[in-house]
Design a protein around this motif. Sequence first.
Motif, PDB file in Angstrom:
ATOM      1  N   MET A   1       0.852  -1.198   0.000  1.00  0.00           N
ATOM      2  CA  MET A   1       0.000   0.000   0.000  1.00  0.00           C
ATOM      3  C   MET A   1       0.879   1.236   0.000  1.00  0.00           C
ATOM      4  O   MET A   1       1.880   1.294   0.708  1.00  0.00           O
ATOM      5  CB  MET A   1      -0.926   0.008   1.228  1.00  0.00           C
ATOM      6  N   ARG A   2       0.481   2.246  -0.786  1.00  0.00           N
ATOM      7  CA  ARG A   2       1.141   3.550  -0.746  1.00  0.00           C
ATOM      8  C   ARG A   2       0.178   4.556  -0.136  1.00  0.00           C
ATOM      9  O   ARG A   2      -0.919   4.778  -0.637  1.00  0.00           O
ATOM     10  CB  ARG A   2       1.568   4.008  -2.133  1.00  0.00           C
ATOM     11  N   LEU A   3       0.604   5.173   0.972  1.00  0.00           N
ATOM     12  CA  LEU A   3      -0.171   6.188   1.670  1.00  0.00           C
ATOM     13  C   LEU A   3       0.411   7.560   1.359  1.00  0.00           C
ATOM     14  O   LEU A   3       1.617   7.774   1.472  1.00  0.00           O
ATOM     15  CB  LEU A   3      -0.132   5.950   3.183  1.00  0.00           C
ATOM     16  N   LEU A   4      -0.438   8.503   0.980  1.00  0.00           N
ATOM     17  CA  LEU A   4      -0.050   9.893   0.810  1.00  0.00           C
ATOM     18  C   LEU A   4      -0.646  10.706   1.950  1.00  0.00           C
ATOM     19  O   LEU A   4      -1.870  10.748   2.122  1.00  0.00           O
ATOM     20  CB  LEU A   4      -0.551  10.433  -0.530  1.00  0.00           C
ATOM     21  N   ILE A   5       0.216  11.329   2.742  1.00  0.00           N
ATOM     22  CA  ILE A   5      -0.221  12.225   3.812  1.00  0.00           C
ATOM     23  C   ILE A   5      -0.021  13.648   3.338  1.00  0.00           C
ATOM     24  O   ILE A   5       1.095  14.061   3.011  1.00  0.00           O
ATOM     25  CB  ILE A   5       0.581  11.980   5.113  1.00  0.00           C
ATOM     26  N   LEU A   6      -1.105  14.414   3.276  1.00  0.00           N
ATOM     27  CA  LEU A   6      -1.040  15.806   2.851  1.00  0.00           C
ATOM     28  C   LEU A   6      -0.979  16.705   4.074  1.00  0.00           C
ATOM     29  O   LEU A   6      -1.887  16.704   4.910  1.00  0.00           O
ATOM     30  CB  LEU A   6      -2.264  16.158   1.993  1.00  0.00           C
ATOM     31  N   THR A   7       0.102  17.477   4.169  1.00  0.00           N
ATOM     32  CA  THR A   7       0.321  18.316   5.328  1.00  0.00           C
ATOM     33  C   THR A   7       0.755  19.704   4.882  1.00  0.00           C
ATOM     34  O   THR A   7       0.936  19.954   3.694  1.00  0.00           O
ATOM     35  CB  THR A   7       1.372  17.679   6.258  1.00  0.00           C
ATOM     36  N   ASN A   8       0.927  20.609   5.836  1.00  0.00           N
ATOM     37  CA  ASN A   8       1.233  21.992   5.484  1.00  0.00           C
ATOM     38  C   ASN A   8       2.673  22.191   5.044  1.00  0.00           C
ATOM     39  O   ASN A   8       2.951  22.985   4.157  1.00  0.00           O
ATOM     40  CB  ASN A   8       0.925  22.923   6.665  1.00  0.00           C
ATOM     41  N   THR A   9       3.608  21.516   5.678  1.00  0.00           N
ATOM     42  CA  THR A   9       5.014  21.717   5.358  1.00  0.00           C
ATOM     43  C   THR A   9       5.781  20.406   5.481  1.00  0.00           C
ATOM     44  O   THR A   9       5.458  19.571   6.332  1.00  0.00           O
ATOM     45  CB  THR A   9       5.652  22.779   6.277  1.00  0.00           C
ATOM     46  N   LEU A  10       6.789  20.257   4.637  1.00  0.00           N
ATOM     47  CA  LEU A  10       7.651  19.073   4.690  1.00  0.00           C
ATOM     48  C   LEU A  10       8.901  19.336   5.521  1.00  0.00           C
ATOM     49  O   LEU A  10       9.701  18.424   5.719  1.00  0.00           O
ATOM     50  CB  LEU A  10       8.055  18.665   3.267  1.00  0.00           C
ATOM     51  N   ASP A  11       9.049  20.562   5.987  1.00  0.00           N
ATOM     52  CA  ASP A  11      10.272  20.949   6.695  1.00  0.00           C
ATOM     53  C   ASP A  11      10.140  20.914   8.204  1.00  0.00           C
ATOM     54  O   ASP A  11      11.137  21.072   8.919  1.00  0.00           O
ATOM     55  CB  ASP A  11      10.704  22.350   6.252  1.00  0.00           C
ATOM     56  N   CYS A  12       8.941  20.726   8.702  1.00  0.00           N
ATOM     57  CA  CYS A  12       8.725  20.640  10.148  1.00  0.00           C
ATOM     58  C   CYS A  12       7.498  19.764  10.381  1.00  0.00           C
ATOM     59  O   CYS A  12       6.370  20.241  10.410  1.00  0.00           O
ATOM     60  CB  CYS A  12       8.524  22.029  10.753  1.00  0.00           C
ATOM     61  N   LEU A  13       7.732  18.455  10.520  1.00  0.00           N
ATOM     62  CA  LEU A  13       6.628  17.503  10.592  1.00  0.00           C
ATOM     63  C   LEU A  13       5.871  17.644  11.903  1.00  0.00           C
ATOM     64  O   LEU A  13       6.456  17.752  12.984  1.00  0.00           O
ATOM     65  CB  LEU A  13       7.152  16.078  10.447  1.00  0.00           C
ATOM     66  N   GLY A  14       4.543  17.612  11.789  1.00  0.00           N
ATOM     67  CA  GLY A  14       3.700  17.685  12.969  1.00  0.00           C
ATOM     68  C   GLY A  14       3.590  16.340  13.666  1.00  0.00           C
ATOM     69  O   GLY A  14       4.147  15.326  13.228  1.00  0.00           O
ATOM     70  N   GLU A  15       2.836  16.332  14.765  1.00  0.00           N
ATOM     71  CA  GLU A  15       2.710  15.114  15.567  1.00  0.00           C
ATOM     72  C   GLU A  15       2.186  13.947  14.729  1.00  0.00           C
ATOM     73  O   GLU A  15       2.763  12.860  14.714  1.00  0.00           O
ATOM     74  CB  GLU A  15       1.781  15.373  16.743  1.00  0.00           C
ATOM     75  N   ASN A  16       1.072  14.164  14.041  1.00  0.00           N
ATOM     76  CA  ASN A  16       0.491  13.075  13.265  1.00  0.00           C
ATOM     77  C   ASN A  16       1.339  12.719  12.049  1.00  0.00           C
ATOM     78  O   ASN A  16       1.432  11.551  11.674  1.00  0.00           O
ATOM     79  CB  ASN A  16      -0.923  13.446  12.828  1.00  0.00           C
ATOM     80  N   ASP A  17       1.947  13.728  11.411  1.00  0.00           N
ATOM     81  CA  ASP A  17       2.808  13.462  10.262  1.00  0.00           C
ATOM     82  C   ASP A  17       3.874  12.430  10.625  1.00  0.00           C
ATOM     83  O   ASP A  17       4.101  11.448   9.914  1.00  0.00           O
ATOM     84  CB  ASP A  17       3.507  14.744   9.787  1.00  0.00           C
ATOM     85  N   ALA A  18       4.557  12.688  11.734  1.00  0.00           N
ATOM     86  CA  ALA A  18       5.656  11.815  12.145  1.00  0.00           C
ATOM     87  C   ALA A  18       5.157  10.480  12.678  1.00  0.00           C
ATOM     88  O   ALA A  18       5.589   9.410  12.243  1.00  0.00           O
ATOM     89  CB  ALA A  18       6.513  12.537  13.188  1.00  0.00           C
ATOM     90  N   VAL A  19       4.237  10.539  13.638  1.00  0.00           N
ATOM     91  CA  VAL A  19       3.807   9.325  14.334  1.00  0.00           C
ATOM     92  C   VAL A  19       3.101   8.356  13.389  1.00  0.00           C
ATOM     93  O   VAL A  19       3.379   7.148  13.378  1.00  0.00           O
ATOM     94  CB  VAL A  19       2.889   9.698  15.522  1.00  0.00           C
ATOM     95  N   ILE A  20       2.190   8.863  12.572  1.00  0.00           N
ATOM     96  CA  ILE A  20       1.415   7.983  11.692  1.00  0.00           C
ATOM     97  C   ILE A  20       2.263   7.475  10.537  1.00  0.00           C
ATOM     98  O   ILE A  20       2.155   6.300  10.149  1.00  0.00           O
ATOM     99  CB  ILE A  20       0.145   8.712  11.216  1.00  0.00           C
ATOM    100  N   SER A  21       3.120   8.325   9.975  1.00  0.00           N
ATOM    101  CA  SER A  21       3.989   7.843   8.896  1.00  0.00           C
ATOM    102  C   SER A  21       4.935   6.756   9.400  1.00  0.00           C
ATOM    103  O   SER A  21       5.185   5.765   8.703  1.00  0.00           O
ATOM    104  CB  SER A  21       4.780   8.999   8.280  1.00  0.00           C
ATOM    105  N   ASN A  22       5.439   6.893  10.628  1.00  0.00           N
ATOM    106  CA  ASN A  22       6.290   5.846  11.204  1.00  0.00           C
ATOM    107  C   ASN A  22       5.537   4.528  11.326  1.00  0.00           C
ATOM    108  O   ASN A  22       6.062   3.457  11.026  1.00  0.00           O
ATOM    109  CB  ASN A  22       6.792   6.272  12.582  1.00  0.00           C
ATOM    110  N   ALA A  23       4.276   4.607  11.773  1.00  0.00           N
ATOM    111  CA  ALA A  23       3.483   3.393  11.967  1.00  0.00           C
ATOM    112  C   ALA A  23       3.222   2.682  10.640  1.00  0.00           C
ATOM    113  O   ALA A  23       3.331   1.456  10.549  1.00  0.00           O
ATOM    114  CB  ALA A  23       2.162   3.738  12.661  1.00  0.00           C
TER     115      ALA A  23
END
Length: 341
Positions: A1-23
């Motif tokens: 599966m390929r998941l795309l997470i759309l967020t505001n910035t790629l230079d400072c990952l938010g809580e969900n950006d980091a935690v969920i992408s790691n999972a």
Amino acid sequence: MRLLILTNTLDCLGENDAVISNAFRRSGCEVVLGEVNSIAADDYRYFTRGVLLRAKGLPYDVGSSALGDRGPYFLDECHLVWVMSRPQDRVARDVWQMLWLASQHAAFVNSIEGMMFLNTKHALGHLVPKENRAFSYTSNDFSLLWERYRQEEDQCWVAKPPNGFCGENVFLLPPKGPNVRAILQCLTGTIFERYAITPGSALRGFRADYAILQRFIPEVAQGEKRVLVACGKALAWYGRQRHPDDHRSNILQGAKPIPVDLHSGEIELVELIGQRLMKHGINFVGVDMAYPYILELNMDDPGGLYDAGLVSGVDRSDKVAELMINRFESAVLRKRCHPPG
């Protein structure tokens, strides 16, 4: 599966950006982080600037930068899209329109329709049982809200914008409060004052902001709880201890996350709401509650997994990934059988 997470910035990952992408990476999925404000179209195929995260290696920390070559990633080539952050106001209309069109060809964790129309305090009346929501009035007419307050001015009230977040412009209105009239005027746009100071200012553009006048819930004084609900299941939670100088329980406003338990009634209530939201395509939500009342529903970048893990010592992000993969695996199979193009 390929998941795309759309967020505001790629230079400072938010809580969900980091935690969920790691999972998801631990689950063996490919993860692309993309910029929600850079959605574009190539002959009506929608793409974003993004980074394909390294499949192996150290997990990403909150605040870190997404490493890798940045380039275009088409939404219809991803098996699952997660809109983690709302687009900036200046481009929001175009982005939401393009995302809705893209969602006709790709699976989204949270539907665009749901995020557009249910990610607001207005929606509590549609999703929450009457006995579990505070009585409130909504209007962009200052005089109506002021009259409602005066009819029960011995009550304590809360006034706030229906689409604010992080505790922005949330006011506690005490009984017979001396500043209540001014606060309600401010929340609704101070239109009478503007017209008086600048005659004819109505011609310059409509200005009448909506506000909610809500009866104060005494249970809030005992503390609020944030519950993360994934695919209708309550997975993680924590309490929020208010700053002693503030009536708001938002972490951004100085509240502290604390460990708490949920009793069976609380779990039953948030999972009922989670099931109702799934009918509208919403599969991940943060629920704020002071039982038996639901205070707010948060669908874009709802904090909670990270803080719940800190205070409890238990990381529930792998369970979130498991539930999402199981729910959307049929969409993955369809994508493999019918690739885009």
